[in-house]
Design a protein around this motif. Structure first.
Motif, PDB file in Angstrom:
ATOM      1  N   THR A 205      39.336  19.228  34.168  1.00 42.16           N
ATOM      2  CA  THR A 205      39.354  19.908  32.870  1.00 42.16           C
ATOM      3  C   THR A 205      39.118  21.404  33.022  1.00 42.16           C
ATOM      4  O   THR A 205      39.529  22.174  32.189  1.00 42.16           O
ATOM      5  CB  THR A 205      38.296  19.307  31.927  1.00 42.16           C
ATOM      6  N   THR A 206      38.437  21.812  34.079  1.00 40.22           N
ATOM      7  CA  THR A 206      38.240  23.244  34.339  1.00 40.22           C
ATOM      8  C   THR A 206      38.508  23.516  35.817  1.00 40.22           C
ATOM      9  O   THR A 206      38.265  22.664  36.662  1.00 40.22           O
ATOM     10  CB  THR A 206      36.809  23.709  34.006  1.00 40.22           C
TER      11      THR A 206
ATOM     12  N   LEU B 130      55.224  29.893  45.545  1.00 36.70           N
ATOM     13  CA  LEU B 130      55.008  29.106  44.323  1.00 36.70           C
ATOM     14  C   LEU B 130      53.535  28.720  44.319  1.00 36.70           C
ATOM     15  O   LEU B 130      53.090  27.934  45.158  1.00 36.70           O
ATOM     16  CB  LEU B 130      55.904  27.868  44.293  1.00 36.70           C
ATOM     17  N   VAL B 131      52.771  29.317  43.398  1.00 33.62           N
ATOM     18  CA  VAL B 131      51.321  29.116  43.402  1.00 33.62           C
ATOM     19  C   VAL B 131      50.824  28.695  42.026  1.00 33.62           C
ATOM     20  O   VAL B 131      51.409  29.044  41.002  1.00 33.62           O
ATOM     21  CB  VAL B 131      50.576  30.404  43.844  1.00 33.62           C
ATOM     22  N   GLY B 132      49.729  27.959  42.031  1.00 31.37           N
ATOM     23  CA  GLY B 132      49.042  27.610  40.800  1.00 31.37           C
ATOM     24  C   GLY B 132      48.059  28.714  40.455  1.00 31.37           C
ATOM     25  O   GLY B 132      47.581  29.429  41.332  1.00 31.37           O
TER      26      GLY B 132
ATOM     27  N   ALA C  59      41.005  32.921  34.817  1.00 33.66           N
ATOM     28  CA  ALA C  59      40.707  32.745  33.397  1.00 33.66           C
ATOM     29  C   ALA C  59      41.990  32.441  32.625  1.00 33.66           C
ATOM     30  O   ALA C  59      43.026  33.066  32.854  1.00 33.66           O
ATOM     31  CB  ALA C  59      40.040  33.991  32.840  1.00 33.66           C
ATOM     32  N   ASP C  60      41.926  31.467  31.731  1.00 29.55           N
ATOM     33  CA  ASP C  60      43.089  31.097  30.923  1.00 29.55           C
ATOM     34  C   ASP C  60      43.536  32.286  30.072  1.00 29.55           C
ATOM     35  O   ASP C  60      42.710  33.010  29.517  1.00 29.55           O
ATOM     36  CB  ASP C  60      42.757  29.900  30.042  1.00 29.55           C
ATOM     37  N   ASN C  61      44.827  32.495  29.999  1.00 31.53           N
ATOM     38  CA  ASN C  61      45.444  33.597  29.250  1.00 31.53           C
ATOM     39  C   ASN C  61      45.019  34.971  29.776  1.00 31.53           C
ATOM     40  O   ASN C  61      44.882  35.919  29.010  1.00 31.53           O
ATOM     41  CB  ASN C  61      45.172  33.480  27.750  1.00 31.53           C
ATOM     42  N   ALA C  62      44.837  35.070  31.097  1.00 34.25           N
ATOM     43  CA  ALA C  62      44.488  36.353  31.722  1.00 34.25           C
ATOM     44  C   ALA C  62      45.663  37.317  31.596  1.00 34.25           C
ATOM     45  O   ALA C  62      46.816  36.924  31.765  1.00 34.25           O
ATOM     46  CB  ALA C  62      44.132  36.138  33.190  1.00 34.25           C
TER      47      ALA C  62
ATOM     48  N   GLN D 132      45.957  29.114  32.984  1.00 36.31           N
ATOM     49  CA  GLN D 132      45.301  28.256  33.956  1.00 36.31           C
ATOM     50  C   GLN D 132      46.064  26.946  34.082  1.00 36.31           C
ATOM     51  O   GLN D 132      46.570  26.407  33.094  1.00 36.31           O
ATOM     52  CB  GLN D 132      43.860  27.985  33.502  1.00 36.31           C
ATOM     53  N   SER D 133      46.189  26.458  35.295  1.00 33.79           N
ATOM     54  CA  SER D 133      46.876  25.205  35.636  1.00 33.79           C
ATOM     55  C   SER D 133      48.390  25.310  35.599  1.00 33.79           C
ATOM     56  O   SER D 133      49.069  24.311  35.756  1.00 33.79           O
ATOM     57  CB  SER D 133      46.424  24.041  34.750  1.00 33.79           C
ATOM     58  N   CYS D 134      48.937  26.503  35.385  1.00 32.93           N
ATOM     59  CA  CYS D 134      50.386  26.676  35.421  1.00 32.93           C
ATOM     60  C   CYS D 134      50.786  27.252  36.778  1.00 32.93           C
ATOM     61  O   CYS D 134      49.980  27.852  37.475  1.00 32.93           O
ATOM     62  CB  CYS D 134      50.844  27.610  34.306  1.00 32.93           C
ATOM     63  N   ALA D 135      52.050  27.061  37.134  1.00 37.16           N
ATOM     64  CA  ALA D 135      52.559  27.551  38.417  1.00 37.16           C
ATOM     65  C   ALA D 135      53.445  28.771  38.185  1.00 37.16           C
ATOM     66  O   ALA D 135      54.135  28.870  37.173  1.00 37.16           O
ATOM     67  CB  ALA D 135      53.335  26.460  39.130  1.00 37.16           C
TER      68      ALA D 135
END
Length: 118
Positions: free
Chosen positions: A29-30, A44-46, A50-53, A99-102
Motif C-alpha cells: 500500500t505504500t 523502464l523504471v518504477g 512521493a505520489d504526484n511528485a 507512485q507505483s507507475c512505470a
C-alpha cells in the motif's frame, strides 16, 4: 514464461494478444523511496517517490543526464523532454510522477551508471 514476482523500482511492460484485465495482487500500500540505477539509453523504471511528485523536481536529481521521459496512462502517451520539440503535439505533457507507475527514461550519460534517489 511466467512472472512470479514484481520488484520495486523496476517497470514492467505486458504484451497481450487481446484486450483483457490484468490483475496484479500483493502490491504494497505504500512504497519507501529508493535508489534506482539508470544507464545510457532507455530505462523502464518504477517510481517509488512521493505520489504526484513534480517532474521538474525529480528530474533535477539527474542533472542533465536525462533526455526524455514517457509513460502510458488512461489510454494515452504522456511525455516530458529537455527539448520540447521531441514531444509530438498528439502526446500529453507529463507534469507529475505517480507512485507505483512505470516510466521510460532515456539517459544521455555516456556509459556511466546514474543513481536516481527517488
Amino acid at each position: 514464461n511466467t512472472l512470479t514476482s514484481i520488484e520495486a523500482g523496476k517497470g514492467y511492460w505486458a504484451y497481450m494478444d487481446n484486450p483483457a484485465t490484468l490483475t496484479i495482487s500483493g502490491q504494497p500500500t505504500t512504497l519507501s523511496p529508493q535508489s534506482v540505477s539508470l544507464y545510457n539509453g532507455w530505462n523502464l523504471v518504477g517510481f517509488s517517490g512521493a505520489d504526484n511528485a513534480r517532474i521538474d523536481d525529480e528530474l533535477a536529481k539527474l542533472a542533465n543526464d536525462w533526455a526524455i521521459v514517457w509513460t502510458w496512462a488512461n489510454g494515452e502517451w504522456y511525455g516530458y523532454a529537455q527539448n520540447s520539440s521531441q514531444i509530438p503535439l498528439s502526446v500529453q505533457l507529463l507534469g507529475t510522477l505517480k507512485q507505483s507507475c512505470a516510466y521510460w527514461i532515456k539517459m544521455n550519460s555516456g556509459s556511466r551508471e546514474v543513481e536516481w534517489i527517488q
